[in-house]
Motif scaffolding. Sequence first.
Motif, PDB file in Angstrom:
ATOM      1  N   LEU A   1       0.855  -1.182   0.000  1.00 12.33           N
ATOM      2  CA  LEU A   1       0.000   0.000   0.000  1.00 12.33           C
ATOM      3  C   LEU A   1       0.891   1.231   0.000  1.00 12.33           C
ATOM      4  CD1 LEU A   1      -2.743  -0.975   2.618  1.00 12.33           C
ATOM      5  CD2 LEU A   1      -2.856  -1.186   0.143  1.00 12.33           C
ATOM      6  N   LEU A   2       0.535   2.219  -0.824  1.00 13.75           N
ATOM      7  CA  LEU A   2       1.330   3.432  -0.972  1.00 13.75           C
ATOM      8  C   LEU A   2       0.462   4.655  -0.770  1.00 13.75           C
ATOM      9  CD1 LEU A   2       1.927   1.321  -3.578  1.00 13.75           C
ATOM     10  CD2 LEU A   2       3.848   2.863  -3.872  1.00 13.75           C
ATOM     11  N   VAL A   3       0.996   5.659  -0.090  1.00 14.57           N
ATOM     12  CA  VAL A   3       0.293   6.928   0.092  1.00 14.57           C
ATOM     13  C   VAL A   3       0.705   7.879  -1.034  1.00 14.57           C
ATOM     14  CG1 VAL A   3      -0.077   8.912   1.590  1.00 14.57           C
ATOM     15  CG2 VAL A   3       0.191   6.634   2.590  1.00 14.57           C
ATOM     16  N   SER A   4      -0.253   8.233  -1.876  1.00 21.16           N
ATOM     17  CA  SER A   4      -0.031   9.242  -2.907  1.00 21.16           C
ATOM     18  C   SER A   4      -0.516  10.569  -2.354  1.00 21.16           C
ATOM     19  CB  SER A   4      -0.783   8.878  -4.191  1.00 21.16           C
ATOM     20  OG  SER A   4      -0.651   9.899  -5.154  1.00 21.16           O
ATOM     21  N   SER A   5       0.406  11.351  -1.794  1.00 13.53           N
ATOM     22  CA  SER A   5       0.016  12.546  -1.053  1.00 13.53           C
ATOM     23  C   SER A   5      -0.642  13.585  -1.948  1.00 13.53           C
ATOM     24  CB  SER A   5       1.242  13.145  -0.367  1.00 13.53           C
ATOM     25  OG  SER A   5       0.887  14.248   0.433  1.00 13.53           O
ATOM     26  N   GLY A   6      -0.086  13.805  -3.137  1.00  9.62           N
ATOM     27  CA  GLY A   6      -0.603  14.852  -3.996  1.00  9.62           C
ATOM     28  C   GLY A   6      -2.021  14.624  -4.466  1.00  9.62           C
ATOM     29  N   THR A   7      -2.396  13.357  -4.644  1.00  6.40           N
ATOM     30  CA  THR A   7      -3.752  13.034  -5.086  1.00  6.40           C
ATOM     31  C   THR A   7      -4.668  12.629  -3.939  1.00  6.40           C
ATOM     32  OG1 THR A   7      -3.148  10.717  -5.529  1.00  6.40           O
ATOM     33  CG2 THR A   7      -2.910  12.297  -7.340  1.00  6.40           C
ATOM     34  N   SER A   8      -4.154  12.644  -2.706  1.00  6.54           N
ATOM     35  CA  SER A   8      -4.928  12.266  -1.509  1.00  6.54           C
ATOM     36  C   SER A   8      -5.544  10.878  -1.663  1.00  6.54           C
ATOM     37  CB  SER A   8      -6.026  13.299  -1.219  1.00  6.54           C
ATOM     38  OG  SER A   8      -5.464  14.522  -0.806  1.00  6.54           O
ATOM     39  N   GLU A   9      -4.702   9.920  -2.096  1.00  5.12           N
ATOM     40  CA  GLU A   9      -5.181   8.555  -2.292  1.00  5.12           C
ATOM     41  C   GLU A   9      -4.259   7.555  -1.586  1.00  5.12           C
ATOM     42  OE1 GLU A   9      -7.129   8.859  -6.765  1.00  5.12           O
ATOM     43  OE2 GLU A   9      -4.961   8.580  -6.538  1.00  5.12           O
ATOM     44  N   LEU A  10      -4.853   6.500  -1.086  1.00  6.28           N
ATOM     45  CA  LEU A  10      -4.111   5.342  -0.632  1.00  6.28           C
ATOM     46  C   LEU A  10      -4.202   4.323  -1.754  1.00  6.28           C
ATOM     47  CD1 LEU A  10      -2.506   3.931   1.624  1.00  6.28           C
ATOM     48  CD2 LEU A  10      -4.695   3.046   2.500  1.00  6.28           C
ATOM     49  N   LEU A  11      -3.045   3.972  -2.325  1.00  3.78           N
ATOM     50  CA  LEU A  11      -3.006   3.090  -3.481  1.00  3.78           C
ATOM     51  C   LEU A  11      -2.673   1.662  -3.065  1.00  3.78           C
ATOM     52  CD1 LEU A  11      -1.023   5.395  -5.948  1.00  3.78           C
ATOM     53  CD2 LEU A  11      -3.518   5.208  -5.662  1.00  3.78           C
ATOM     54  N   ARG A  12      -3.116   0.716  -3.867  1.00  4.15           N
ATOM     55  CA  ARG A  12      -2.866  -0.710  -3.625  1.00  4.15           C
ATOM     56  C   ARG A  12      -2.210  -1.284  -4.877  1.00  4.15           C
ATOM     57  NH1 ARG A  12      -7.705  -1.889  -3.490  1.00  4.15           N
ATOM     58  NH2 ARG A  12      -7.919  -2.729  -5.599  1.00  4.15           N
ATOM     59  N   GLN A  13      -1.136  -2.049  -4.670  1.00  2.01           N
ATOM     60  CA  GLN A  13      -0.477  -2.665  -5.812  1.00  2.01           C
ATOM     61  C   GLN A  13      -1.151  -4.000  -6.132  1.00  2.01           C
ATOM     62  OE1 GLN A  13       3.718  -4.018  -5.564  1.00  2.01           O
ATOM     63  NE2 GLN A  13       4.044  -2.799  -7.424  1.00  2.01           N
ATOM     64  N   GLU A  14      -1.605  -4.117  -7.359  1.00  2.00           N
ATOM     65  CA  GLU A  14      -2.265  -5.340  -7.809  1.00  2.00           C
ATOM     66  C   GLU A  14      -1.231  -6.406  -8.173  1.00  2.00           C
ATOM     67  OE1 GLU A  14      -5.117  -5.118  -6.945  1.00  2.00           O
ATOM     68  OE2 GLU A  14      -6.450  -3.865  -8.138  1.00  2.00           O
ATOM     69  N   LEU A  15      -1.707  -7.620  -8.448  1.00  2.00           N
ATOM     70  CA  LEU A  15      -0.809  -8.732  -8.741  1.00  2.00           C
ATOM     71  C   LEU A  15       0.025  -8.484  -9.988  1.00  2.00           C
ATOM     72  CD1 LEU A  15      -3.118 -11.796  -7.949  1.00  2.00           C
ATOM     73  CD2 LEU A  15      -1.247 -10.877  -6.555  1.00  2.00           C
ATOM     74  N   ASP A  16      -0.510  -7.712 -10.930  1.00  2.00           N
ATOM     75  CA  ASP A  16       0.243  -7.430 -12.153  1.00  2.00           C
ATOM     76  C   ASP A  16       1.189  -6.241 -12.012  1.00  2.00           C
ATOM     77  OD1 ASP A  16      -1.499  -5.311 -12.108  1.00  2.00           O
ATOM     78  OD2 ASP A  16      -2.435  -5.732 -14.044  1.00  2.00           O
ATOM     79  N   GLY A  17       1.276  -5.682 -10.796  1.00  2.00           N
ATOM     80  CA  GLY A  17       2.185  -4.582 -10.528  1.00  2.00           C
ATOM     81  C   GLY A  17       1.587  -3.203 -10.684  1.00  2.00           C
ATOM     82  N   THR A  18       0.397  -3.103 -11.254  1.00  2.00           N
ATOM     83  CA  THR A  18      -0.244  -1.802 -11.406  1.00  2.00           C
ATOM     84  C   THR A  18      -0.774  -1.319 -10.068  1.00  2.00           C
ATOM     85  OG1 THR A  18      -2.374  -2.825 -11.951  1.00  2.00           O
ATOM     86  CG2 THR A  18      -0.883  -2.298 -13.791  1.00  2.00           C
TER      87      THR A  18
END
Length: 287
Positions: A74-91
């Motif tokens: 899980l990654l915090v994208s501060s500029g877009t105010s989103e918590l991102l999740r890495q999928e199995l394909d890397g996206t």
Amino acid sequence: MVIVANVDGETEGEVVLDGLGFAESPRWRDGALFVPDWAAGEVHRVGPDGRAEVVARCASFPLCVDLDAAGTLLLVSSGTSELLRQELDGTLAVHADLSSAGSPPWNEVLVGPDGTAWVDAIGFAFPDGDPRPGYVVAVRPDGSVVRAADDLMFPNGMALVDGRATLLVAESYRHRITAFDVRPDGGLDGRRVWADLGEGTPDGVCADSEGALWYADVPAQRCVRVREGGEVLDVVTTDRGCFSCVLGGDDGRTLFVVGQRWGGPDEGASGRVLAVRVGVPGVTGAA
């Protein structure tokens, strides 16, 4: 040279990674070390063989990460105010929209064993440095976001202790560690001072199996191990600002310290990860 000043005397540390733009927010999981480089917008994974590879890219400053119980990044994208999740394909996919509960800059993320993630907001925008209170939000496994705690002065690293019943938050500008009781829904109650650090300025933190806490201190160029109440147990000093730390290694007794010579995001590639041996292992399993 890295000097570890503790009850056992002095020893040297090992350089694990060097030449990073801005190393921060390290995590240890399944025999590997994950280290974001905020300046490059990359997340490095150092495997058991010592080789480093970039496993995720996200243009964000800060760029903090954690892994859930399944090992999902899980990654915090501060500029877009989103918590991102890495999928199995890397996206990267949007795990949660943080904007409903606050505004950037977003900073650290900590994922609990049930999938609840806590993300803190610093409370002021770079580079003005105007000190305004920050806060912590709780992101539930379904992606819903609620404000969990307010009035935190530059909330930074977080850790779970007491069998994961207590959340510790480093308040850099108040020079203390603040504790909260964790509710079943991820909410936070029972606010109290866990440790008054005097002149210590806590940044990233990690807990060990004895319930003590290591905190990184940028201006003092050191990492300090304290127990509840603030008693200093061990100190690791380095030649540059220490921004965060994590316990890992085969036996959990390696303290990975990340830092750089701080002069702002454009300082240059002084980011480094050091490994030093300590006596008490970290907490096993997911956060």
